[in-house]
Design an enzyme around this catalytic site. Structure first.
Site, PDB file in Angstrom:
ATOM      1  N   CYS A 276       0.842  -1.211   0.000  1.00 35.04           N
ATOM      2  CA  CYS A 276       0.000   0.000   0.000  1.00 35.04           C
ATOM      3  C   CYS A 276       0.870   1.252   0.000  1.00 35.04           C
ATOM      4  O   CYS A 276       0.599   2.216  -0.705  1.00 35.04           O
ATOM      5  CB  CYS A 276      -0.935  -0.020   1.204  1.00 35.04           C
ATOM      6  SG  CYS A 276      -2.029   1.406   1.301  1.00 35.04           S
TER       7      CYS A 276
ATOM      8  N   CYS B 247      -6.423  -4.106   6.887  1.00 32.99           N
ATOM      9  CA  CYS B 247      -7.640  -3.292   6.844  1.00 32.99           C
ATOM     10  C   CYS B 247      -8.734  -3.881   5.978  1.00 32.99           C
ATOM     11  O   CYS B 247      -9.903  -3.641   6.206  1.00 32.99           O
ATOM     12  CB  CYS B 247      -7.327  -1.860   6.436  1.00 32.99           C
ATOM     13  SG  CYS B 247      -6.795  -1.674   4.729  1.00 32.99           S
TER      14      CYS B 247
END
Lengths: 357, 381
Positions: free
Chosen positions: A101, A197
């Site tokens: 990410c 997440c």
């Protein structure tokens, strides 16, 4: 400078944005919408892409007194992080999605967009430091080693580091919470996020099973003799001892550990603790967080988990691969993880582990 | 740096006379439903206000049902007329494909929860509903239709809709029109329109937030959403918001809004945009539109980037479309007009109001080329 502050809705990024404003920068807060369907992620409010988190981020921006926007990066996140995560597991490796990410979203898609819009860089709440040197900006560990996030930032190139601002690197987490309290930020006592997440339940194995299926396969010993069955090879980790469900004991009664995951044959290989030991690791696609290393061998440290120990090693480049030879053996190392090289506190670079011995 | 507000279709500054009237009324004591002297005093003021609003809306005072918002008025109308129709075996809800979410969402809620079938009337590339579609629909299934709802003017493009024709085609079928954007911006009369119900709102015309009205033809009985004291024709309960209503009436009777001047500013803006950004597309340009609204597609940009860059120049404008968790969705209005997802998400709405000036217009024009250039550079899609 004109900066974009990436605000997750957590305490760290809120204080980072506030500090950037206080340092005299012109700051705009941006929350990244990383899920195409944030409402579905409500339960538990983990991670950084629930609708509540975006409200927390907006409230923090209002308190700090900066404009706030939400950028839809759901598509980029899905293609660059979630798909990569699945593909790596399917290939029998253990990826780190936070690293991906940072590499593909926060300091690529966001930084590129920010620069094109006339901003100079991106502020985040990562615990890490940067320093100016003759070779440009370099990446270093945070003062608070227990919270240090330089590991997940080790995929950033010099160019990306030059556009990254980490205002929290010189402070401990405890003090950041106190500072948030003093600044009137309601997120001061918000719990840290630990899980991946996009796996809100925290059940990584179950999440993978839903997406990759659960083909039963063989658990074999090192001679290839079948001694049990597994329910989806990718739900196992190298070094795992518990939950193997093996009923045939070893001759000497010693425990067995997962040594290898072979996705092509859907096989999990187990063996003794000693067989887990490795002293050499090789990583592909090295990234240098500063100048590329010279030819020859170097003494330093390698870290193989986000909050793992820094292991003394000798490192060098051989046939395009980053190689680390450990001073003392390590038990259990999964391919797909990042090997991050440190020179003291400075991050030298990183590579994705593809081979161990 | 000047601060420029070109989002008057979202909400517009409260007119001073309205603010004063409202503030004075806030200090007045008395529940208008009470029979004693205090109550009667408030009731008198409130009914005066109702008469003023009725006159401006071209309806009878008894046809005005005060609500807390335009959204509430739309919900009462659509759900109430549907339920009333359903009691007579009618299950069809017909809306245009470009309605505001305050009609779109209740319609789809009725489909999900109340056995309604929703049919959307398509629009052409100029943003006007297809009357032939409606004619055929009414001819084929007219007896099944509980309610037809078509907005008077679209909130994103400003394009006016042929409500008189809709009413003519509908015949006996009840027609509702969301006139929240049109009221006081363009000639509008409930009685001349011939609809059975119409929604209006105060804060779009220089009145306060939190007060709207459903204009509902006399003798029409529909089920309520809010049950309680039955204050408004037994259709809407809740203590009447006297300060809001007084503020609403004051704004409605004020002459602060000069449609010709607002339209002139908007057209000055359009001409400048057309010459500076030759590939910009003015949506609904060929149609009759409200004076203050212009919706522009800037190819090769993303509207959220443009909004940020505009805001950095202290210019407030909008995409005009809804947000989902803060993320701008592609406008269903522009999609219905034939835009692709990508071009629909490359569009901005500028809306001019009574306080807009030529300087506002010219400043925005002066920064626009740079904003569009940066927006194009930052486009990742």
């Amino acid at each position: 400078m004109k900066l974009i502050a990436a605000m997750s809705g957590g305490v760290d990024s809120a204080v980072a944005a506030a500090r950037a404003v206080e340092a005299g920068h012109e700051v705009i807060g941006v929350h990244l919408a990383l899920s195409a369907n944030p409402q579905k992620y409500r339960s538990g409010a983990r991670g950084c892409c629930t609708i509540e988190d975006s409200h927390d981020a907006r409230r923090a921006a209002d308190v700090i007194g900066i404009p706030f926007y939400i950028w839809d990066m759901a598509e980029e996140f899905h293609d660059g992080v979630v798909e990569d995560f699945l593909a790596e597991y399917a290939a029998g490796r253990t990826p780190n999605p936070c690293l991906r990410c940072n590499e593909k979203i926060k300091f690529a898609a966001v930084l590129d967009r920010a620069r094109a819009m006339g901003f100079d860089g991106v502020v985040t709440g990562h615990y890490a430091r940067t320093q100016m040197s003759d070779n440009g900006k370099t990446l270093h560990r945070a003062v608070d080693h227990s919270k240090d996030q330089s590991y997940v930032l080790s995929v950033l190139t010099t160019e990306q580091i030059s556009g990254a601002i980490f205002p929290l690197g010189d402070t401990t987490k405890i003090d950041i919470r106190k500072e948030a309290e003093a600044r009137g930020l309601a997120v001061a006592q918000k719990p840290d996020s630990h899980d991946i997440c996009f796996v809100p339940s925290g059940d990584n194995a179950g999440w993978l099973r839903d997406r990759l299926g659960s083909d039963v396969g063989a658990i074999v010993d090192q001679n290839g003799t079948k001694i049990g069955e597994h329910k989806g090879a990718y739900t196992y980790t190298i070094g795992q001892r518990k939950g193997l469900g093996l009923t045939i004991p070893t001759p000497d009664g010693s425990p067995r550990f997962v040594l290898k995951i072979e996705p092509v044959t859907n096989t999990v290989v187990v063996g003794s603790r000693e067989d887990l030991a490795i002293t050499i690791m090789r990583g592909e696609r090295p990234v240098w967080c500063g100048p590329a290393i010279d030819e020859g061998k170097h003494i330093g440290f390698v870290q193989i988990r986000a909050h793992g120990a820094a292991l003394p090693c000798t490192y060098f480049v051989e046939n395009g691969l980053l190689v680390a030879v450990l001073d003392s053996a390590l038990l259990g190392l999964a391919t797909g993880q990042a090997m991050v090289i440190y020179d003291g506190d400075r991050v030298v670079g990183s590579a994705t582990i593809c081979e161990t011995q | 740096m000047p601060s420029i507000y070109l989002d008057h279709a979202a909400t517009t500054p409260i007119v001073e006379s309205s603010l004063i009237a409202m503030t004075n009324q806030l200090a007045a004591l008395g529940n208008p439903s009470s029979l004693h002297t205090h109550g009667r005093a408030t009731r008198k003021t409130l009914e005066d206000a109702r008469e003023l609003i009725a006159k401006e809306a071209g309806c009878l005072p008894s046809e005005v049902i005060f609500t807390a918002s335009g959204t509430e008025a739309n919900n009462i109308a659509l759900k109430g007329l549907y339920w009333a129709g359903r009691d007579n075996g009618k299950h069809l809800v017909v809306i245009s494909s470009i309605e505001h979410h305050a009609i779109l969402d209740p319609a789809h809620w009725l489909a999900t929860h109340e056995q309604a079938e929703v049919i959307e009337i398509p629009v052409n590339s100029d943003g006007i509903i297809n009357l032939d579609f409606l004619k055929e629909l009414v001819a084929a299934r007219g007896s099944e239709i509980a309610v037809i709802s078509v907005m008077h003017a679209n909130n994103e493009t400003g394009v006016l809709q042929p409500i008189n024709e809709v009413v003519a085609i509908a015949g006996e079928i009840p027609v509702h029109s969301d006139a929240v954007q049109s009221f006081k911006k363009t000639p509008l009369s409930f009685s001349q329109l011939g609809v059975i119900a119409m929604s209006i709102s105060a804060h779009k015309i220089g009145g306060p937030l939190g007060i709207g009205a459903l204009i509902l033809k006399r003798a029409v009985e529909i089920p309520s959403l809010l049950h309680g004291g039955g204050q408004e024709r037994e259709i809407r309960s809740g203590t009447l918001n006297a300060p809001g209503i007084v503020g609403f009436a004051t704004a409605a009777t004020s002459s602060h809004y000069n449609a010709v001047a607002v339209e002139g500013l908007r057209d000055r803006f359009i001409s400048a945009v057309q010459s500076l950004i030759p590939d910009a597309v003015i949506n609904g340009l060929a149609s009759t539109r409200l004076p203050g609204i212009v919706n522009i597609t800037f190819p090769g940009t993303q509207s959220d980037t443009l909004l940020l860059l505009m805001d950095a120049q202290r210019i407030s404008c909008s995409t005009g479309s809804a947000c989902s968790a803060g993320v701008h969705e592609a406008s269903h209005v522009l999609l219905a007009m034939g835009h692709s997802e990508i071009t629909a998400q490359s569009s901005l709405r500028f809306s001019f109001g009574a306080t807009s000036t030529a300087n506002d217009c010219d400043f925005v024009v002066s920064v626009l080329p740079d904003v569009i250039a940066r927006g194009r550079a930052a486009n990742l899609k």
